[in-house]
Design a protein around this motif. Structure first.
Motif, short mmCIF file in Angstrom:
data_model
loop_
_atom_site.label_atom_id
_atom_site.label_comp_id
_atom_site.label_asym_id
_atom_site.label_seq_id
_atom_site.Cartn_x
_atom_site.Cartn_y
_atom_site.Cartn_z
N HIS A 14 3.31 -41.01 -5.57
CA HIS A 14 2.30 -41.70 -6.38
C HIS A 14 2.62 -41.73 -7.87
N ARG A 15 3.65 -41.02 -8.35
CA ARG A 15 3.89 -40.89 -9.80
C ARG A 15 4.90 -41.92 -10.30
N PHE A 16 4.58 -42.54 -11.47
CA PHE A 16 5.43 -43.55 -12.09
C PHE A 16 5.37 -43.38 -13.60
N ILE A 17 6.22 -44.10 -14.33
CA ILE A 17 6.25 -44.00 -15.79
C ILE A 17 6.50 -45.37 -16.43
N ILE A 18 5.89 -45.55 -17.59
CA ILE A 18 6.26 -46.63 -18.50
C ILE A 18 7.07 -45.93 -19.59
N PRO A 19 8.40 -46.06 -19.58
CA PRO A 19 9.22 -45.34 -20.56
C PRO A 19 9.01 -45.87 -21.98
N ARG A 20 9.12 -44.98 -22.96
CA ARG A 20 8.99 -45.39 -24.37
C ARG A 20 10.04 -46.41 -24.76
N SER A 21 11.17 -46.41 -24.06
CA SER A 21 12.24 -47.35 -24.37
C SER A 21 11.96 -48.78 -23.86
N THR A 22 10.88 -48.95 -23.12
CA THR A 22 10.52 -50.26 -22.59
C THR A 22 10.14 -51.21 -23.72
N ASP A 23 10.67 -52.44 -23.65
CA ASP A 23 10.24 -53.46 -24.61
C ASP A 23 8.73 -53.61 -24.51
N ASN A 24 8.08 -53.70 -25.64
CA ASN A 24 6.63 -53.91 -25.68
C ASN A 24 5.86 -52.69 -25.13
N TYR A 25 6.43 -51.49 -25.32
CA TYR A 25 5.82 -50.26 -24.79
C TYR A 25 4.38 -50.09 -25.24
N GLU A 26 4.10 -50.34 -26.52
CA GLU A 26 2.76 -50.12 -27.05
C GLU A 26 1.71 -50.96 -26.31
N VAL A 27 2.04 -52.23 -26.07
CA VAL A 27 1.11 -53.12 -25.38
C VAL A 27 0.96 -52.69 -23.92
N MET A 28 2.09 -52.38 -23.27
CA MET A 28 2.02 -52.00 -21.86
C MET A 28 1.23 -50.70 -21.68
N SER A 29 1.53 -49.69 -22.49
CA SER A 29 0.85 -48.41 -22.32
C SER A 29 -0.64 -48.51 -22.66
N SER A 30 -0.98 -49.24 -23.72
CA SER A 30 -2.41 -49.37 -24.06
C SER A 30 -3.15 -50.19 -23.00
N SER A 31 -2.49 -51.17 -22.42
CA SER A 31 -3.12 -51.95 -21.34
C SER A 31 -3.34 -51.09 -20.10
N MET A 32 -2.38 -50.21 -19.80
CA MET A 32 -2.52 -49.32 -18.65
C MET A 32 -3.65 -48.31 -18.90
N ILE A 33 -3.74 -47.80 -20.11
CA ILE A 33 -4.82 -46.87 -20.44
C ILE A 33 -6.18 -47.57 -20.33
N ALA A 34 -6.27 -48.81 -20.82
CA ALA A 34 -7.51 -49.58 -20.71
C ALA A 34 -7.88 -49.83 -19.25
N ALA A 35 -6.89 -50.15 -18.42
CA ALA A 35 -7.15 -50.37 -16.99
C ALA A 35 -7.65 -49.08 -16.33
N PHE A 36 -7.05 -47.95 -16.71
CA PHE A 36 -7.48 -46.66 -16.18
C PHE A 36 -8.92 -46.35 -16.60
N MET A 37 -9.22 -46.53 -17.88
CA MET A 37 -10.55 -46.21 -18.38
C MET A 37 -11.63 -47.11 -17.79
N ALA A 38 -11.29 -48.36 -17.50
CA ALA A 38 -12.25 -49.31 -16.93
C ALA A 38 -12.25 -49.28 -15.41
N ASP A 39 -11.42 -48.42 -14.82
CA ASP A 39 -11.31 -48.30 -13.35
C ASP A 39 -10.96 -49.63 -12.69
#
Length: 111
Positions: A58-83
């Motif tokens: 079940h474990r995965f990562i969005i690596p910091r080296s990913t292009d557009n990391y800030e947008v991807m990680s913040s979108s994933m956090i928003a999806a998590f918070m909004a369930d």
């Protein structure tokens, strides 16, 4: 003769195994863990033990080296918070076997 060789070559090439980037089933995010290496998260309903050998697949990562990391990680956090439900695309081409937290290269968030 050339036609048979061409047909055989096409069949040979099309039968070679290709490592695609698999999409997950629709799932929710169970937990997130921001680290210096990236945003680690676990999926709730989806697992892939062939690529992820931690947390029962079940474990995965969005690596910091990913292009557009800030947008991807913040979108994933928003999806998590909004369930919200998500589908993740696992970067299978960079893997030769299972790792603890395979990278994802994109995802879809559902309403």
């Amino acid at each position: 003769m050339f036609k048979h060789l061409l047909t055989g070559g096409v069949l040979l090439i099309s039968s070679l195994p290709l490592k695609a980037d698999p999409w997950s089933d629709t799932t929710r995010i169970n937990w997130i863990y921001p680290t210096a290496s990236g945003l680690i998260f676990a999926t709730q309903d989806y697992s892939n033990k062939e690529l992820s050998n931690c947390d029962n697949g079940h474990r995965f990562i969005i690596p910091r080296s990913t292009d557009n990391y800030e947008v991807m990680s913040s979108s994933m956090i928003a999806a998590f918070m909004a369930d919200k439900r998500v589908k993740i695309n696992i970067d299978g081409e960079s893997l030769s076997g299972a790792v603890c937290e395979p990278s994802i290269n994109r995802f879809i968030v559902f309403k």
